[in-house]
Design a protein around this motif. Structure first.
Motif, PDB file in Angstrom:
ATOM      1  N   ALA A 292       8.058   8.481  -1.725  1.00 19.01           N
ATOM      2  CA  ALA A 292       6.762   7.283  -1.400  1.00 19.01           C
ATOM      3  C   ALA A 292       6.732   6.844  -0.085  1.00 19.01           C
ATOM      4  O   ALA A 292       7.579   6.961   0.662  1.00 19.01           O
ATOM      5  CB  ALA A 292       7.137   6.076  -2.595  1.00 19.01           C
ATOM      6  N   GLU A 293       5.731   6.672   0.320  1.00 18.19           N
ATOM      7  CA  GLU A 293       5.088   6.437   1.487  1.00 18.19           C
ATOM      8  C   GLU A 293       4.477   4.806   1.636  1.00 18.19           C
ATOM      9  O   GLU A 293       3.723   4.636   0.727  1.00 18.19           O
ATOM     10  CB  GLU A 293       3.927   7.058   2.576  1.00 18.19           C
ATOM     11  CG  GLU A 293       4.366   7.033   3.999  1.00 18.19           C
ATOM     12  CD  GLU A 293       3.377   8.123   4.460  1.00 18.19           C
ATOM     13  OE1 GLU A 293       3.223   8.163   5.722  1.00 18.19           O
ATOM     14  OE2 GLU A 293       2.980   8.999   3.768  1.00 18.19           O
TER      15      GLU A 293
ATOM     16  N   PRO B 151      -3.115  11.114  -1.567  1.00 14.64           N
ATOM     17  CA  PRO B 151      -3.943  10.163  -0.938  1.00 14.64           C
ATOM     18  C   PRO B 151      -3.945   8.812  -0.712  1.00 14.64           C
ATOM     19  O   PRO B 151      -3.057   8.425  -1.848  1.00 14.64           O
ATOM     20  CB  PRO B 151      -5.330  10.551  -1.626  1.00 14.64           C
ATOM     21  CG  PRO B 151      -5.022  10.821  -3.044  1.00 14.64           C
ATOM     22  CD  PRO B 151      -3.762  11.671  -3.075  1.00 14.64           C
ATOM     23  N   TRP B 152      -4.148   8.175   0.333  1.00 17.41           N
ATOM     24  CA  TRP B 152      -3.755   6.780   0.298  1.00 17.41           C
ATOM     25  C   TRP B 152      -4.759   5.998  -0.570  1.00 17.41           C
ATOM     26  O   TRP B 152      -6.042   6.295  -0.429  1.00 17.41           O
ATOM     27  CB  TRP B 152      -4.005   6.145   1.789  1.00 17.41           C
ATOM     28  CG  TRP B 152      -3.013   6.544   2.473  1.00 17.41           C
ATOM     29  CD1 TRP B 152      -2.697   7.634   3.630  1.00 17.41           C
ATOM     30  CD2 TRP B 152      -1.682   5.666   2.560  1.00 17.41           C
ATOM     31  NE1 TRP B 152      -1.171   7.463   4.292  1.00 17.41           N
ATOM     32  CE2 TRP B 152      -0.829   6.279   3.598  1.00 17.41           C
ATOM     33  CE3 TRP B 152      -1.040   4.713   1.831  1.00 17.41           C
ATOM     34  CZ2 TRP B 152       0.485   6.032   4.066  1.00 17.41           C
ATOM     35  CZ3 TRP B 152       0.167   4.175   2.112  1.00 17.41           C
ATOM     36  CH2 TRP B 152       0.827   4.810   3.362  1.00 17.41           C
ATOM     37  N   PRO B 153      -4.493   4.851  -1.377  1.00 19.21           N
ATOM     38  CA  PRO B 153      -5.458   4.303  -1.873  1.00 19.21           C
ATOM     39  C   PRO B 153      -6.222   3.244  -1.013  1.00 19.21           C
ATOM     40  O   PRO B 153      -5.754   3.150   0.281  1.00 19.21           O
ATOM     41  CB  PRO B 153      -4.665   3.352  -3.000  1.00 19.21           C
ATOM     42  CG  PRO B 153      -3.257   3.336  -2.328  1.00 19.21           C
ATOM     43  CD  PRO B 153      -3.232   4.694  -1.597  1.00 19.21           C
TER      44      PRO B 153
ATOM     45  N   ILE C  55       7.183   1.476  -8.079  1.00 16.44           N
ATOM     46  CA  ILE C  55       6.262   2.532  -7.847  1.00 16.44           C
ATOM     47  C   ILE C  55       6.640   3.510  -9.203  1.00 16.44           C
ATOM     48  O   ILE C  55       7.820   3.928  -9.425  1.00 16.44           O
ATOM     49  CB  ILE C  55       6.509   3.326  -6.589  1.00 16.44           C
ATOM     50  CG1 ILE C  55       6.080   2.368  -5.530  1.00 16.44           C
ATOM     51  CG2 ILE C  55       5.522   4.440  -6.503  1.00 16.44           C
ATOM     52  CD1 ILE C  55       6.302   2.641  -4.147  1.00 16.44           C
ATOM     53  N   PRO C  56       5.532   4.204  -9.890  1.00 17.06           N
ATOM     54  CA  PRO C  56       5.964   5.227 -10.897  1.00 17.06           C
ATOM     55  C   PRO C  56       6.736   6.321 -10.401  1.00 17.06           C
ATOM     56  O   PRO C  56       6.728   6.431  -9.218  1.00 17.06           O
ATOM     57  CB  PRO C  56       4.403   5.524 -11.235  1.00 17.06           C
ATOM     58  CG  PRO C  56       3.579   4.473 -10.951  1.00 17.06           C
ATOM     59  CD  PRO C  56       3.881   3.724  -9.649  1.00 17.06           C
ATOM     60  N   GLN C  57       7.064   6.983 -11.291  1.00 16.43           N
ATOM     61  CA  GLN C  57       8.060   8.147 -11.003  1.00 16.43           C
ATOM     62  C   GLN C  57       7.448   8.987  -9.969  1.00 16.43           C
ATOM     63  O   GLN C  57       6.234   9.598 -10.103  1.00 16.43           O
ATOM     64  CB  GLN C  57       8.286   8.870 -12.385  1.00 16.43           C
ATOM     65  CG  GLN C  57       9.621  10.058 -12.265  1.00 16.43           C
ATOM     66  CD  GLN C  57       9.908  10.546 -13.397  1.00 16.43           C
ATOM     67  OE1 GLN C  57       9.478  11.381 -13.874  1.00 16.43           O
ATOM     68  NE2 GLN C  57      10.965   9.848 -13.867  1.00 16.43           N
ATOM     69  N   SER C  58       8.172   9.470  -9.041  1.00 14.56           N
ATOM     70  CA  SER C  58       7.549  10.405  -7.841  1.00 14.56           C
ATOM     71  C   SER C  58       9.021  11.084  -7.291  1.00 14.56           C
ATOM     72  O   SER C  58      10.100  10.354  -7.569  1.00 14.56           O
ATOM     73  CB  SER C  58       6.714   9.379  -7.161  1.00 14.56           C
ATOM     74  OG  SER C  58       7.307   8.573  -6.227  1.00 14.56           O
TER      75      SER C  58
ATOM     76  N   LEU D 114       0.862  -1.130  -0.063  1.00  9.74           N
ATOM     77  CA  LEU D 114      -0.015   0.238  -0.021  1.00  9.74           C
ATOM     78  C   LEU D 114       0.946   1.386   0.150  1.00  9.74           C
ATOM     79  O   LEU D 114       1.822   1.264   0.898  1.00  9.74           O
ATOM     80  CB  LEU D 114      -0.879  -0.082   1.115  1.00  9.74           C
ATOM     81  CG  LEU D 114      -2.143   1.111   1.332  1.00  9.74           C
ATOM     82  CD1 LEU D 114      -3.305   0.637   0.440  1.00  9.74           C
ATOM     83  CD2 LEU D 114      -2.507   0.754   2.588  1.00  9.74           C
ATOM     84  N   PHE D 115       0.670   2.192  -0.982  1.00 13.18           N
ATOM     85  CA  PHE D 115       1.719   3.293  -1.002  1.00 13.18           C
ATOM     86  C   PHE D 115       0.756   4.173  -1.397  1.00 13.18           C
ATOM     87  O   PHE D 115      -0.211   4.107  -2.153  1.00 13.18           O
ATOM     88  CB  PHE D 115       2.945   2.701  -2.016  1.00 13.18           C
ATOM     89  CG  PHE D 115       2.568   2.963  -3.314  1.00 13.18           C
ATOM     90  CD1 PHE D 115       2.544   3.866  -4.113  1.00 13.18           C
ATOM     91  CD2 PHE D 115       2.123   1.614  -4.045  1.00 13.18           C
ATOM     92  CE1 PHE D 115       2.221   3.896  -5.407  1.00 13.18           C
ATOM     93  CE2 PHE D 115       1.891   1.496  -5.404  1.00 13.18           C
ATOM     94  CZ  PHE D 115       1.940   2.660  -5.986  1.00 13.18           C
TER      95      PHE D 115
END
Length: 503
Positions: free
Chosen positions: A174-175, A147-149, A168-171, A140-141
């Motif tokens: 990431a949490e 927002p959290w999904p 994870i896509p470019q950012s 879960l990220f």
């Protein structure tokens, strides 16, 4: 008596009348009122142009000024009050008084600004080790504080050997939270792990920049752990654990993290314990080593339980709880070339546990020949005395830099939270060299992460602004209430950062 010609007197009187409010010029109307900004509490990112922040007010102003000046790279339009630009330096939240004025008067508004570090714009390759044996892992990220999904997130790909992977896509940041069956790591929503780096491995709740199963990490990196041990007062979770078990857990985390340097505060020994000798110890002859010295016991556990050689330096500053010789220490897996300690406080009385504060220093030569200075600090609470201690600390660090060190890092319990006067002093050039917050630069969404029971972040890792270090990862460990992140061993959590040394 000197006489002024009549026409001149008349002109002067007219000027006085105009100053009192007569019309005629753009600044001669009623005084401005009700100044406000579209975004009064702004959060920006270093190196990213901001959305212009306009001012509104009643009546007309001819000048706008800011006190103190806006963060570097931000501009205040002196005619309109518009704030624009690109922040040049990450800094904690500061409050600025904006004054709008004309010849009839003035009005003010406050503008609060936080400039975050930029993070690292990239895809995030995340590897997670299934320590609990779930068999399948979901990630879960959320990215860039979005927002959290909805749970449970996305299924990770099984890499074998207990490892799972997801891209994870470019950012920029990431949490992360991981789940399988009824478990989750971390166990609480507010205690997620974060990364801004392009590839991370998570094992045992610890963040790594390389596969921990493949051996020691890159030689270009340094791992720093800082922890206030709270002397012999704090027991482990669940309640009823022993001090020996607490030290076992701390030693296990040091070994698992591969820490190059461990900065300890409230690291104590009983004043009446037996005096011993230890070839790993560096301390003053006037400060004998005792059998229950916490730095000694950790070094012993690392040697006997994990096969790791950690030397240490220790010095005590005052009596803790009236019976402990309580001080600061540094453990390191690199040779200690030199060590020193000093009081940075006004008080030097061993009977003054709240006022007498020390800093300890070691210099070590790393593989490849580069020298690093590491300092462990425990400072007093905020105010003028803390400011004096911060200035003394930075002055002492600057003096030690004459040994040719490529970097000077200070870690410890500063008793100042993010955004406080002391924090802003340390991260500015007020009173000494400017230092940067390694945890925050590695972890841009973590500015307000708590490191002490009660919710403040008062344990920090700083390095000199010109040292050429790149923070890679930063995390809070030994977190109360969360066994997946080490659990509680003190009233403080530990802070772990990984830094890349410049070429």
């Amino acid at each position: 008596m000197r006489l002024v010609p009549a026409p001149v007197v008349a002109l002067a009187l007219c000027g006085l009348a105009c100053a009192a409010g007569c019309g005629g010029g753009p600044g001669d109307g009623p005084a401005p009122e009700a100044l406000a900004y579209a975004t009064p509490a702004a959060e920006y990112t270093q190196g990213v142009a901001i959305a212009p922040n306009p001012a509104t007010l009643t009546n007309t102003a001819t000048t706008f000024t800011a006190t103190p000046a806006l963060p570097a790279g931000l501009l205040l339009d002196a005619a309109t009050g518009l704030v624009s630009g690109t922040p040049a330096v990450a800094q904690g939240r500061t409050t600025h008084t904006i004054t709008a004025a004309n010849r009839a008067g003035a009005t003010t508004a406050t503008l609060s600004i936080l400039v975050r570090p930029p993070g690292h714009l990239s895809e995030k390759v995340v590897h997670f080790h299934d320590d609990a044996g779930w068999g399948a892992v979901s990630l879960l990220f959320r990215t860039d504080d979005g927002p959290w999904p909805a749970p449970p997130g996305v299924a990770m790909t099984d890499e074998g050997g207990g490892w799972f992977r997801h891209v994870i896509p470019q950012s920029r940041t990431a949490e992360l939270a991981f789940s399988g069956g009824a478990g989750r790591v971390p166990s609480l929503a507010a205690n997620t792990l974060r990364t801004s780096w392009e590839e991370v491995w998570i094992r045992g709740g610890l963040l790594f920049t390389a596969d921990p199963d493949a051996g020691p990490g890159p030689s270009s990196e340094l791992t720093i752990l800082t922890l206030n041990l709270h002397t012999y007062q704090e027991l482990q979770e669940p309640s009823g654990g022993s001090q020996a078990a607490k030290l076992d857990r701390v030693a296990a985390a040091i070994a698992a993290s591969g820490a190059d340097f461990v900065a300890l505060q409230e690291c104590a020994q009983r004043a009446g314990a037996a005096v011993i000798t230890d070839p790993r110890a560096h301390l003053r002859a006037a400060e004998p080593l005792r059998a229950d010295n916490m730095a000694f016991l950790l070094s012993q556990r690392l040697q006997e339980g994990h096969g790791l050689a950690y030397d240490y330096a220790w010095s005590w500053a005052h009596y803790g709880f009236t019976i402990y010789e309580e001080g600061v220490a540094i453990l390191t897996r690199h040779p200690i070339d030199a060590f020193d300690d000093t009081y940075v406080s006004t008080s030097t009385s061993t009977g003054d546990p709240l006022g007498a504060r020390k800093v300890i220093h070691v210099s070590s030569t790393l593989p490849g020949g580069r020298v690093v200075n590491l300092f462990s600090a425990h400072l007093s609470f905020g105010g003028p005395e803390q400011d004096r201690q911060l200035d003394a600390l930075r002055g002492w660090m600057a003096a030690k830099a004459g040994n040719g060190a490529v970097a000077s890092i200070v870690a410890g319990d500063f008793n100042m939270d993010q955004g406080s006067g002391g924090y802003l002093r340390m991260t500015s050039s007020a009173g000494g060299d400017r230092h940067v917050d390694a945890y925050w630069l590695a972890n841009p969404e973590g500015y307000a992460d708590a490191t002490i029971l009660g919710g403040q972040r008062i344990d920090h890792v700083f390095f000199g602004a010109g040292d050429g270090l790149t923070p890679l990862t930063g995390q809070v460990y030994f977190r109360a209430g969360d066994a997946a992140l080490g659990g509680r061993v003190s009233d403080h959590a530990g802070v772990i950062v990984r830094l890349r040394l410049g070429q």
